[in-house]
Design a protein around this motif. Structure first.
Motif, short mmCIF file in Angstrom:
data_model
loop_
_atom_site.label_atom_id
_atom_site.label_comp_id
_atom_site.label_asym_id
_atom_site.label_seq_id
_atom_site.Cartn_x
_atom_site.Cartn_y
_atom_site.Cartn_z
N ILE A 142 5.22 10.44 -1.73
CA ILE A 142 3.60 10.17 -1.52
C ILE A 142 3.71 11.89 -1.36
O ILE A 142 2.05 12.00 -1.64
N LYS A 254 -3.94 7.90 -4.72
CA LYS A 254 -4.04 6.74 -4.65
C LYS A 254 -2.98 6.43 -4.63
O LYS A 254 -2.74 4.63 -4.45
N THR A 256 0.09 6.70 -4.27
CA THR A 256 1.21 6.63 -3.34
C THR A 256 1.17 5.06 -2.36
O THR A 256 1.79 5.18 -1.99
N ILE A 257 -0.48 4.69 -2.76
CA ILE A 257 0.02 3.17 -1.93
C ILE A 257 0.59 2.48 -2.63
O ILE A 257 1.09 1.31 -2.14
N GLN A 259 3.96 3.32 -3.47
CA GLN A 259 5.23 4.10 -2.14
C GLN A 259 5.00 3.54 -0.99
O GLN A 259 5.71 2.77 -0.60
N ALA A 260 4.04 3.40 -0.67
CA ALA A 260 3.56 2.51 1.08
C ALA A 260 4.26 1.72 1.26
O ALA A 260 4.75 1.28 2.68
N SER A 261 4.00 0.56 0.26
CA SER A 261 4.36 -1.07 0.00
C SER A 261 5.12 -0.77 -0.01
O SER A 261 5.75 -1.79 0.11
N LEU A 309 -7.29 -0.77 -7.06
CA LEU A 309 -6.13 -1.04 -5.67
C LEU A 309 -5.41 -1.93 -5.19
O LEU A 309 -3.56 -1.52 -4.99
N ALA A 313 -1.32 -1.53 -4.71
CA ALA A 313 -0.49 -1.99 -4.10
C ALA A 313 0.62 -3.27 -3.71
O ALA A 313 1.13 -3.69 -3.00
#
Length: 409
Positions: A142, A254, A256-257, A259-261, A309, A313
């Motif tokens: 990220i 954007k 990297t969303i 990887q956050a999810s 997006l 995600a």
């Protein structure tokens, strides 16, 4: 683990995946816009990951596990990788770039197993301790994306037109050198195999686990794993060029969303496993691939940007619910004797064979829908993996018989 060792392992994981995320995400965009590479050539570059995954067991099994401490060969591989990454930074054509990226991935892919080996060697209870260290790898990925998009603006339209994306290779070369040097002060991880001990090549590649294919359910899962990697390759190869081409701001940041999810749904996976069971969980993972590509097909960078997006995600469900669930299922089916061999076989089949085919197909499809120089009919490009993933889902649903799989968190 002592705080010192935990810091060392977390630092190692952070840079291991910072290095990967720092150039691989924007590779397709760089090759297309800066080196004028075709879809087929971009596919060749991405397929080096698959060749690295195929060759990695030999490097680990025949060299690392027999002659050297894992932390030392990790250092050597990353220092060598820093040199190759710097050569990629200076390349001015695809022909001069490709040998370096091929060599780099042959060196990098084995490090994924080495960092796990080093970490596990220091843990008394890996089931509880590993995730707290491994999460820093995702944070590193990220961080790389955020730096590219929001700190240096390398993937902005102005940055891309000025050829600034090549700076990602320089950044990663520095990071590789840092991790390479740091590796030599990591906790000692001595060879697992005696020098005079015979090594079975089939066991290195996980081929001992082929016996598991006699189980119909495992055979269905194994084939589905290979097939689902074909649409997966479309995401790795085309997502960043797609978002850049249609004009989305800060596309790498954007992304990297996703990887956050991945972190979020990794935490939710035990609940889904307990509530819905293995078959429904993995079906949801495959369905997410279809939905993601439909969102990519019909979304845009304007009023429909929310669709893109959401598609990004969905990465957590796409990856965790299929691949992590698959690793758990494989572990449960293999038994003590074939645990390592079975995981090796699945890795070879997915990141090796499946994605090698997938990158080739994605390159052909992308070239097929090239409208003009650096312009594609993305609606048609994304519809194909969406349909393919749905067909794999239907086949898995019909052929895989429900069975109980225990999840140990």
């Amino acid at each position: 683990m002592s705080p010192k060792i935990k810091f060392q392992l977390s630092f190692m994981m952070f840079f291991e995946f910072f290095i990967w995320g720092g150039w691989f995400v924007t590779l397709g965009t760089f090759l297309g816009e800066n080196l004028n590479a075709s879809g087929g050539e971009i596919a060749l570059a991405f397929s080096t990951q698959s060749w690295g995954a195929i060759i990695a067991p030999f490097i680990i099994g025949l060299i690392a596990d027999r002659y050297f401490n894992a932390e030392r060969i990790l250092g050597i591989l990353h220092l060598s990788g820093a040199f190759l990454m710097y050569q990629m930074y200076g390349a001015d054509s695809f022909g001069s770039f490709y040998p370096y990226v091929f060599g780099y991935m042959i060196l990098y892919m084995p490090t994924l197993a080495l960092v796990n080996s080093i970490a596990f060697n220091q843990m008394k209870d890996p089931a509880k301790e590993f995730s707290l260290v491994r999460v820093f790898g995702t944070i590193g990925w990220i961080a790389a994306g955020l730096i590219i998009s929001y700190v240096f603006l390398w993937d902005s339209p102005e940055g891309r037109s000025a050829g600034m994306l090549k700076n990602t290779f320089l950044m990663v070369a520095v990071a590789s050198a840092i991790l390479g040097l740091f590796s030599f002060i990591l906790p000692r991880t001595p060879p697992k195999i005696l020098k005079n001990e015979k090594v079975n090549v089939s066991s290195l590649l996980g081929l001992d686990a082929l016996k598991l294919l006699k189980d119909k359910n495992f055979l269905v899962f194994f084939l589905a794993s290979i097939l689902i990697c074909i649409p997966l390759a479309f995401y790795y190869q085309n997502a960043n060029p797609f978002l850049s081409e249609i004009g989305m701001d800060n596309p790498t940041g954007k992304m990297t969303i996703g990887q956050a999810s991945e972190i979020l749904f990794m935490l939710l996976l035990p609940y889904f496993f307990k509530k819905f069971g293995f078959k429904k969980t993995i079906m949801l993972g495959m369905l997410a691939w279809t939905i993601r590509y439909l969102l990519f097909s019909y979304g845009n960078a304007g009023e429909m940007a929310f669709m893109l997006l959401i598609g990004i995600a969905l990465h957590g469900i796409c990856y965790d619910f299929f691949f992590v669930s698959g690793q758990i299922y494989t572990d449960s089916k293999a038994g003590e004797k074939y645990k390592s061999a079975a995981q090796g076989l699945i890795t070879l089949a997915t990141y090796g064979v499946g994605m090698l085919i997938g990158f080739w197909v994605a390159g052909k499809i992308t070239d097929m829908y090239l409208i003009s120089e650096n312009r594609h009919s993305w609606e048609n490009v994304w519809i194909i993996p969406a349909i393919f993933a749905f067909v794999v889902l239907l086949l898995f649903t019909l052929l895989f018989k429900k069975e109980q799989v225990t999840y140990k968190s």
